[in-house]
Scaffold this active site. Sequence first.
Site, PDB file in Angstrom:
ATOM      1  N   ALA A 290       0.783  -1.234   0.000  1.00  0.00           N
ATOM      2  CA  ALA A 290       0.000   0.000   0.000  1.00  0.00           C
ATOM      3  C   ALA A 290       0.816   1.287   0.000  1.00  0.00           C
ATOM      4  O   ALA A 290       0.302   2.326  -0.401  1.00  0.00           O
ATOM      5  CB  ALA A 290      -0.942   0.007   1.202  1.00  0.00           C
ATOM      6  N   GLY A 291       2.060   1.251   0.490  1.00  0.00           N
ATOM      7  CA  GLY A 291       2.789   2.507   0.624  1.00  0.00           C
ATOM      8  C   GLY A 291       2.982   3.228  -0.694  1.00  0.00           C
ATOM      9  O   GLY A 291       3.207   2.572  -1.714  1.00  0.00           O
ATOM     10  N   PRO A 292       2.837   4.567  -0.690  1.00  0.00           N
ATOM     11  CA  PRO A 292       2.559   5.475   0.428  1.00  0.00           C
ATOM     12  C   PRO A 292       1.084   5.704   0.703  1.00  0.00           C
ATOM     13  O   PRO A 292       0.744   6.508   1.564  1.00  0.00           O
ATOM     14  CB  PRO A 292       3.226   6.779  -0.025  1.00  0.00           C
ATOM     15  CG  PRO A 292       3.080   6.754  -1.507  1.00  0.00           C
ATOM     16  CD  PRO A 292       3.217   5.304  -1.917  1.00  0.00           C
TER      17      PRO A 292
ATOM     18  N   GLU B 121       1.814  -2.786   4.385  1.00  0.00           N
ATOM     19  CA  GLU B 121       3.037  -2.103   3.985  1.00  0.00           C
ATOM     20  C   GLU B 121       4.183  -2.629   4.844  1.00  0.00           C
ATOM     21  O   GLU B 121       4.082  -2.645   6.071  1.00  0.00           O
ATOM     22  CB  GLU B 121       2.889  -0.587   4.132  1.00  0.00           C
ATOM     23  CG  GLU B 121       4.167   0.197   3.954  1.00  0.00           C
ATOM     24  CD  GLU B 121       4.928  -0.112   2.656  1.00  0.00           C
ATOM     25  OE1 GLU B 121       4.307  -0.187   1.588  1.00  0.00           O
ATOM     26  OE2 GLU B 121       6.157  -0.311   2.744  1.00  0.00           O
TER      27      GLU B 121
ATOM     28  N   ASP C  55      -0.319  -3.435  -6.177  1.00  0.00           N
ATOM     29  CA  ASP C  55       0.465  -2.408  -6.879  1.00  0.00           C
ATOM     30  C   ASP C  55       1.923  -2.740  -6.594  1.00  0.00           C
ATOM     31  O   ASP C  55       2.514  -2.254  -5.641  1.00  0.00           O
ATOM     32  CB  ASP C  55       0.075  -1.030  -6.352  1.00  0.00           C
ATOM     33  CG  ASP C  55       0.792   0.094  -7.081  1.00  0.00           C
ATOM     34  OD1 ASP C  55       1.368  -0.162  -8.157  1.00  0.00           O
ATOM     35  OD2 ASP C  55       0.787   1.229  -6.577  1.00  0.00           O
TER      36      ASP C  55
ATOM     37  N   CYS D 178       3.822   0.375 -12.325  1.00  0.00           N
ATOM     38  CA  CYS D 178       4.083   1.639 -13.010  1.00  0.00           C
ATOM     39  C   CYS D 178       5.312   1.435 -13.894  1.00  0.00           C
ATOM     40  O   CYS D 178       6.330   2.114 -13.746  1.00  0.00           O
ATOM     41  CB  CYS D 178       4.315   2.770 -12.023  1.00  0.00           C
ATOM     42  SG  CYS D 178       4.376   4.378 -12.845  1.00  0.00           S
TER      43      CYS D 178
END
Length: 494
Positions: A317-319, A341, A382, A435
Site C-alpha cells: 500500500a505505501g505510500p 506495507e 500495486d 508503473c
Amino acid sequence: MTPADQHPSGGHRGGRGDRRSRPSYPPGGRDRGTSGPTRRPAPSRPPAEDPARQVALDVLRAVREDAAYANLVLPVLLRERGITGRDAALATELTYGTCRALGQLDAIASTCGNRSHAELDGVVVDALRLGGYQLLHTRIPPHAAVSATVDLVRAGPRPGAAGYVNAVLRRITEHDIDGWIARLTPPGTDPLAVLALRWAHPRWIVSAFADALATGSAGRPDTELEAALAADDAPPLTHLVARPGLIDRDELADMAGGVPARFSPYGVYSGGGNPGGMAAIADGRAAVQDEGSQLVALALATAPVDGPDTRWLDLAAGPGGKAALLAAIAAERGATLDAIEITPHRADLVRRTTRGLPVTVHTADGRDPGLPEGSFDRVLLDAPCTGLGALRRRPEARWRRQPADVGDLVRLQRELLAAAARMVRPGGLVAYVTCSPHLSETVGVTERAPAGLELVDARPYLPGVPDLGDGPTVQLWPHRHGTDAMFLALLRRR
C-alpha cells in the site's frame, strides 16, 4: 539570475537545436580545445551572485553524492533560500532538465574534454552538466550560460577547475544539439542508440519501450517510440484526485484553478501553483495522484465480483494513494480495506493518507501478511517495480535504474502475486498493477500467474479511454493517454 540571462520559459526558448543568435567568440577561443592553454575568467572579477543556478548546482550535487531525489530536494532549498518567482522557475527548469539529460550531456562533454568523467571531481561534472544543459536545451545566450556556470565554479570548492569548465563549455557551443547527435551517431549507428542519445534515455530503457509498444526489433523503431520518449521529457501536468464522498470533483477543479480530467471521474488537471497549499489536500479530501493510478484503482473497484463485496485488501500500500481512493469508494459501499506495507515509516504514511477512512493498516510483508487467506473480495497488488512508467515525474530516475534491477523485481512481483492469489476468495478479483511498461514486469508476470487465477478483460472497466490495445491487459502511456505508463491486469480466482 544574471542580467545577461533570458529566462528559458519567458518566450525565448525554442525546440531542441534552436541556435539562431549564437554570438561569436574572440579569435582562438574556440579552437584550442581542452588539451592546450585555456582561457580563464579574469581573476579580478568577483563571481556574480546567481541564486537560481547555485540552487540547481546544489541539487545536482545532492543527486550525485547522496542519491537524493531532485523533486524532494529542490522545493526545500528554494524555500530555505527564499527563492521565488522567475528565479525559482529558472532553477526548476535547469535542475529537472539537467537531471533528465544527464547521460546525453555527459556523452557530449566527454567528447569536448581531454579527461573522462571518472577522472573529474564531482563538482566539475555537475558544472559541466548544468552548463551543457543551458547551451543545448535552452535559449539562454551561450555567453551568459558559459560565464554564469564558470562563475559558480570559481566561487565553489574547486576554483582551479574554472578554466577547464570554461574550455569544455566553449567547445560544446560549436554545435547545437542536433549537430552533436549527428556527430556522435554517424550513419550505421544502432537506431535505438540514436534514439537513446537524442531523447536522453539509457538504451536498455529505449529497447524496453520498443518491446512494449510492439514496434518490433532493433532497427525498426517507429514514430510512436519517439513520441513515448518525448513524453518522458515533457514536464507533466499535476493531476489531482477528489476522493469520493469527501469532495466534489468540480469543487476541487475550482479550488485548483484546473479542469476535470479526461478519463477519471474523480480526476482534476491542476491549473498550476503549489497543490500542497490547498486546504482540500491538507485535510485529506483530495490528493496529488496521477490519473493512471486513479484509473487502475477504479477498474478494480468497478469490475464485478461473484458473491459478497465487503472486504478489500491493498497488498503493497505505501505510500497510500491508491489505498485512500479505494477506501473512499469502499466507504460509500459499506466495505472496508486492509492495507499492507512492509516498511514502518511508509506504513505510517498510509495511516496518515487514509485517516478518517475505513482502513486498517498492517506493517507486514505482503508475501506473508498474516491475514486469513481466501477472505478478501478484491485485492490490489500495486507491485514494486522499476518505475519506468513514471520517468517524467522523477527526473534522475532513468539514470539510476539498471537492467539487473529487473530480475530481482520480477521475482518479488511473482511472489507477491502468489500471495494475492492466496488472499482472494473464489470469485474475487486481483488487480496486478505496475508503473512500468517493461514486458518482464507486466505480461511476463501475469502469463505465469498462479494456478487458479484467470485473466479478465480489463478494458471495459476503463470506459472512454482509447487505444487500450487487444487486451485482456491494459497498458497506459503518457503519449497516448497523458498518464503515467501504468499496467493493469485483472485476474479472477476460480
